[in-house]
Design an enzyme around this catalytic site. Structure first.
Site, PDB file in Angstrom:
ATOM      1  N   SER A 129       0.823  -1.214   0.000  1.00  0.00           N
ATOM      2  CA  SER A 129       0.000   0.000   0.000  1.00  0.00           C
ATOM      3  C   SER A 129       0.857   1.263   0.000  1.00  0.00           C
ATOM      4  O   SER A 129       1.963   1.283   0.569  1.00  0.00           O
ATOM      5  CB  SER A 129      -0.858  -0.027   1.271  1.00  0.00           C
ATOM      6  N   TYR A 154      -2.169  -0.266  10.168  1.00  0.00           N
ATOM      7  CA  TYR A 154      -2.334  -0.877   8.839  1.00  0.00           C
ATOM      8  C   TYR A 154      -1.072  -0.686   8.002  1.00  0.00           C
ATOM      9  O   TYR A 154      -0.545  -1.636   7.411  1.00  0.00           O
ATOM     10  CB  TYR A 154      -3.549  -0.260   8.126  1.00  0.00           C
TER      11      TYR A 154
HETATM   12  N1  NAD Z   1      -8.486  -0.694  -1.988  1.00  0.00           N
HETATM   13  C1  NAD Z   1      -7.394   0.048  -1.889  1.00  0.00           C
HETATM   14  O1  NAD Z   1      -7.440   1.250  -2.166  1.00  0.00           O
HETATM   15  C2  NAD Z   1      -6.086  -0.548  -1.460  1.00  0.00           C
HETATM   16  C3  NAD Z   1      -4.974   0.305  -1.366  1.00  0.00           C
HETATM   17  C4  NAD Z   1      -3.760  -0.234  -0.976  1.00  0.00           C
HETATM   18  C5  NAD Z   1      -3.633  -1.592  -0.715  1.00  0.00           C
HETATM   19  N2  NAD Z   1      -4.737  -2.391  -0.797  1.00  0.00           N
HETATM   20  C6  NAD Z   1      -4.566  -3.814  -0.494  1.00  0.00           C
HETATM   21  O2  NAD Z   1      -5.142  -4.571  -1.557  1.00  0.00           O
HETATM   22  C7  NAD Z   1      -5.691  -5.785  -1.040  1.00  0.00           C
HETATM   23  C8  NAD Z   1      -7.160  -5.902  -1.428  1.00  0.00           C
HETATM   24  O3  NAD Z   1      -7.878  -4.786  -0.894  1.00  0.00           O
HETATM   25  P1  NAD Z   1      -9.433  -4.553  -1.176  1.00  0.00           P
HETATM   26  O4  NAD Z   1      -9.663  -3.092  -1.169  1.00  0.00           O
HETATM   27  O5  NAD Z   1      -9.871  -5.367  -2.323  1.00  0.00           O
HETATM   28  O6  NAD Z   1     -10.030  -5.121   0.187  1.00  0.00           O
HETATM   29  P2  NAD Z   1     -11.229  -6.168   0.452  1.00  0.00           P
HETATM   30  O7  NAD Z   1     -11.483  -6.106   1.923  1.00  0.00           O
HETATM   31  O8  NAD Z   1     -12.351  -5.889  -0.475  1.00  0.00           O
HETATM   32  O9  NAD Z   1     -10.563  -7.562   0.057  1.00  0.00           O
HETATM   33  C9  NAD Z   1      -9.810  -8.317   0.958  1.00  0.00           C
HETATM   34  C10 NAD Z   1     -10.350  -9.740   0.905  1.00  0.00           C
HETATM   35  O10 NAD Z   1      -9.529 -10.550   1.757  1.00  0.00           O
HETATM   36  C11 NAD Z   1     -10.365 -11.410   2.493  1.00  0.00           C
HETATM   37  N3  NAD Z   1      -9.657 -11.767   3.733  1.00  0.00           N
HETATM   38  C12 NAD Z   1      -9.429 -10.965   4.802  1.00  0.00           C
HETATM   39  N4  NAD Z   1      -8.773 -11.639   5.750  1.00  0.00           N
HETATM   40  C13 NAD Z   1      -8.567 -12.889   5.262  1.00  0.00           C
HETATM   41  C14 NAD Z   1      -7.950 -14.048   5.793  1.00  0.00           C
HETATM   42  N5  NAD Z   1      -7.417 -14.047   7.015  1.00  0.00           N
HETATM   43  N6  NAD Z   1      -7.936 -15.172   5.045  1.00  0.00           N
HETATM   44  C15 NAD Z   1      -8.491 -15.196   3.802  1.00  0.00           C
HETATM   45  N7  NAD Z   1      -9.105 -14.111   3.250  1.00  0.00           N
HETATM   46  C16 NAD Z   1      -9.134 -12.976   3.978  1.00  0.00           C
HETATM   47  C17 NAD Z   1     -11.633 -10.625   2.744  1.00  0.00           C
HETATM   48  O11 NAD Z   1     -12.746 -11.465   3.016  1.00  0.00           O
HETATM   49  C18 NAD Z   1     -11.776  -9.856   1.435  1.00  0.00           C
HETATM   50  O12 NAD Z   1     -12.596 -10.550   0.513  1.00  0.00           O
HETATM   51  C19 NAD Z   1      -5.458  -5.744   0.465  1.00  0.00           C
HETATM   52  O13 NAD Z   1      -4.249  -6.428   0.744  1.00  0.00           O
HETATM   53  C20 NAD Z   1      -5.292  -4.267   0.753  1.00  0.00           C
HETATM   54  O14 NAD Z   1      -4.535  -4.045   1.910  1.00  0.00           O
HETATM   55  C21 NAD Z   1      -5.960  -1.902  -1.165  1.00  0.00           C
END
Ligand code: NAD
Length: 332
Positions: A129, A154
């Protein structure tokens, strides 16, 4: 060349788009997700609606912290590459539950890397991130910046995840890992807790939007199809034998202030926002701004959706999904 890809966090916002894109280019995909309660799991099940109709997609409902389950799934499926997105996302909620964030994001990543190593999986792409850069005024953010002052639990867990990737790649030279720093991703299926989605729904229903600070904070918002393009390029990059652990920013390299974002949403929704001004939030940073020259040069990453267009597409999706189901004509 079609590959076999295991995607963790497959049912989430970004994960489900990646699954769809991998299937569209002919790959076989195993999704892993525990459908946690960070937001309504029914939304996540709906995210996988199209993928579930594919006969080269399978879903394992499991937790990445469960080492027996991860070993099992990796040994039985033997993927060519893992895209590790499963995490507790969200800066502000991490302040209330730092141990939970560390458990899922750090221990979960360690368990997955260890299981991958032991199962002989050689290639991993890790979702990090922009928050790892902390609250710095040195812009644009470059991968060579030290990133040692995260300002939320985070952010600290994501930096720790990157460092674990670095260590695993160092200790196990067969492992090739690419970590990607996503910059505020938005678009269809965006998490409901994120500003664009939350604001759009509130403005549309005539309710005030909570704006933290004076509106001058800025973000490098990235349209999800651009993020997906970067992730797929990173998957391909891990085929190259010279990769150990590499880091890339995936942003648009364009910044938008919060005040500009609200104006864009007002324009796309055709409604005026009522603003509830609140104090700046601890854990939030003043700005994010990606230098994407490394991703452009090595991955061929080329983001193409400016924020004005992305917001229009997001609002179109929101209106489409909010449309009431076709009324059922009662039979006589
Ligand atoms: N959305 C953003 O702007 C953004 C920015 C930077 C980084 N990220 C990273 O990208 C990735 C996806 O983010 P997102 O926005 O799609 O979030 P999201 O919450 O929609 O997706 C995360 C998924 O991981 C699953 N999950 C959580 N804990 C788990 C576990 N212990 N075992 C198995 N599955 C698990 C959740 O059920 C969910 O479906 C994450 O790693 C997040 O930190 C997202």
């Amino acid at each position: 060349m079609a590959e076999h890809v295991l995607v963790t966090g497959a049912a989430g916002f970004i994960g489900s788009h990646i699954v769809d894109a991998l299937l569209a280019r002919g790959d076989r995909v195993v999704g892993v997700d525990n459908f946690d309660d960070f937001y309504d799991p029914a939304i996540k099940r709906a995210n996988l609606g199209a993928a579930r109709r594919s006969d080269v997609f399978s879903l394992v409902e499991s937790d990445v912290r469960d080492d027996a389950a991860m070993r099992d799934v990796l040994r039985s499926t033997r993927p060519d590459v893992i895209v590790h997105l499963a995490a507790r996302a969200g800066v502000r909620p991490s302040i209330a539950a730092p141990a939970l964030y560390a458990d899922v994001n750090v221990r979960g990543t360690a368990v997955l890397l260890e299981s991958a190593r032991d199962a002989g999986v050689k290639r991993v792409v890790f979702a990090s991130s922009s928050s790892v850069y902390g609250d710095t005024s040195v812009v644009p953010f470059r991968e060579s910046d030290s990133a040692v002052c995260p300002v939320s639990p985070y952010a600290a867990t994501k930096r720790a995840g990157e460092l674990l990737c670095e260590t695993f790649a160092h200790l196990e030279p067969r492992l090739r890992i690419v970590s990607l720093r996503f910059f505020t991703v938005y678009g269809p299926r965006q998490r409901p807790d994120l500003a664009i989605h939350k604001f759009a729904r509130l403005i549309d229903s005539g309710q005030p939007i909570p704006v933290f600070g004076d509106g001058t904070t800025s973000r490098d918002y990235t349209y999800v199809s651009d993020t997906v393009q970067g992730v797929l390029a990173a998957v391909d990059r891990t085929r190259e034998a010279d990769v150990q652990h590499e880091l890339y920013n995936l942003g648009e390299s364009q910044t938008t202030t919060l005040a500009e974002l609200v104006a864009l949403l007002e324009g796309a929704l055709g409604r005026t926002a009522s603003i509830q001004r609140l104090a700046p939030q601890p854990g939030d940073v003043q700005r994010t701004f990606a230098d994407i020259s490394r991703a452009r040069a090595v991955l061929g990453y080329s983001p193409g959706v400016p924020i004005q267009e992305g917001i229009r597409r997001f609002v179109a999706w929101l209106r489409e999904t909010a449309r009431p189901a076709t009324p059922v004509v009662p039979s006589r």
